[in-house]
Motif scaffolding. Structure first.
Motif, PDB file in Angstrom:
ATOM      1  N   ALA A 170       1.160   4.088  -2.994  1.00 18.32           N
ATOM      2  CA  ALA A 170       0.795   5.480  -2.736  1.00 18.32           C
ATOM      3  C   ALA A 170       1.971   6.424  -2.919  1.00 18.32           C
ATOM      4  O   ALA A 170       1.792   7.580  -3.302  1.00 18.32           O
ATOM      5  CB  ALA A 170       0.238   5.613  -1.329  1.00 18.32           C
ATOM      6  N   SER A 171       3.177   5.926  -2.629  1.00 23.20           N
ATOM      7  CA  SER A 171       4.324   6.822  -2.725  1.00 23.20           C
ATOM      8  C   SER A 171       4.978   6.744  -4.105  1.00 23.20           C
ATOM      9  O   SER A 171       5.969   7.416  -4.369  1.00 23.20           O
ATOM     10  CB  SER A 171       5.338   6.498  -1.623  1.00 23.20           C
ATOM     11  N   LEU A 184       0.846  -1.205   0.000  1.00 20.90           N
ATOM     12  CA  LEU A 184       0.000   0.000   0.000  1.00 20.90           C
ATOM     13  C   LEU A 184       0.874   1.245   0.000  1.00 20.90           C
ATOM     14  O   LEU A 184       0.622   2.209  -0.747  1.00 20.90           O
ATOM     15  CB  LEU A 184      -0.884  -0.031   1.251  1.00 20.90           C
ATOM     16  N   SER A 185       1.899   1.206   0.814  1.00 22.15           N
ATOM     17  CA  SER A 185       2.806   2.335   0.933  1.00 22.15           C
ATOM     18  C   SER A 185       3.593   2.560  -0.364  1.00 22.15           C
ATOM     19  O   SER A 185       3.791   3.696  -0.812  1.00 22.15           O
ATOM     20  CB  SER A 185       3.717   2.045   2.124  1.00 22.15           C
ATOM     21  N   LEU A 186       4.010   1.451  -1.001  1.00 23.73           N
ATOM     22  CA  LEU A 186       4.724   1.555  -2.286  1.00 23.73           C
ATOM     23  C   LEU A 186       3.829   2.146  -3.374  1.00 23.73           C
ATOM     24  O   LEU A 186       4.267   2.985  -4.164  1.00 23.73           O
ATOM     25  CB  LEU A 186       5.177   0.163  -2.748  1.00 23.73           C
ATOM     26  N   GLY A 213       3.329   9.652  -9.421  1.00 19.95           N
ATOM     27  CA  GLY A 213       2.016   9.763 -10.039  1.00 19.95           C
ATOM     28  C   GLY A 213       0.914   9.128  -9.205  1.00 19.95           C
ATOM     29  O   GLY A 213      -0.250   9.160  -9.585  1.00 19.95           O
ATOM     30  N   GLY A 214       1.274   8.514  -8.056  1.00 20.61           N
ATOM     31  CA  GLY A 214       0.255   7.953  -7.167  1.00 20.61           C
ATOM     32  C   GLY A 214      -0.324   6.632  -7.630  1.00 20.61           C
ATOM     33  O   GLY A 214      -1.303   6.152  -7.068  1.00 20.61           O
ATOM     34  N   GLU A 215       0.292   6.042  -8.656  1.00 23.05           N
ATOM     35  CA  GLU A 215      -0.179   4.712  -9.033  1.00 23.05           C
ATOM     36  C   GLU A 215       1.014   3.870  -9.468  1.00 23.05           C
ATOM     37  O   GLU A 215       2.070   4.393  -9.834  1.00 23.05           O
ATOM     38  CB  GLU A 215      -1.244   4.780 -10.125  1.00 23.05           C
TER      39      GLU A 215
END
Lengths: 118, 118
Positions: B46-47, B42-44, B50-52
């Protein structure tokens, strides 16, 4: 306010990738929150008058046995989400605000939110 | 900022006892966060720029097989924490900010924090 101190101390996990150790510790805390009875217990304790509750206040609202409630309280305590103390006949529980503030801050969305596709 | 909108929409669960239905829904979301590989995924996502992130970006950092990663991504998607879309060869994932903001707001400590015993 404790929630804001927590936010100041811990970067949201969405800003940079979480490390392995941090993820292991945090996943244990989230696991303690992954049961509906435990979530309701935590909420009952924290919203109880004075911010603490006797185990005798906590069995009434549930359809489960007192030993089951005690087990769930132990899981919350071992995850570092609540503190407890025996006083006379009863054990009293209170929420540890720093732990919740830490989780809350970690889930906060950074200033630039994740992009949804067009 | 989405996190603040989330906080405005949802009362902290510590202010009043959580109902059974809300607890059931929330515990499913926390369960998805209760695994260290899923937290790091999840952290990978989101960070990521481009947010995806493409599933092809997500297998490298882990010592687990690609099918295991796919399983964890499915759990995150079914819990409503990430969205996904196939584009050509790859599936792309992004975080659903409202879901995280909701959990973050629920764990916020209300203005009068829980009392610790003397």
């Amino acid at each position: 306010m404790l929630g804001q101190d927590g936010a100041a101390c811990c970067a949201p996990m969405l800003r940079e990738p979480l490390g392995e150790e941090a993820a292991a510790e945090l996943s244990r805390m989230f696991k303690a929150l992954s049961d509906p009875v435990r979530l309701r217990l935590l909420s009952l304790i924290a919203s109880h008058e004075g911010g603490e509750a006797c185990v005798c206040d906590l069995t009434g609202p549930f359809d489960v046995s007192q030993p089951t409630i005690s087990h769930h309280l132990k899981v919350l305590r071992e995850a570092g989400l609540v503190g407890s103390e025996r006083r006379g006949t009863w054990v009293y529980y209170w929420v540890l605000p720093e732990a919740l503030a830490k989780l809350s801050a970690l889930l906060q969305i950074p200033a630039v939110p994740a992009k949804a596709p067009a």
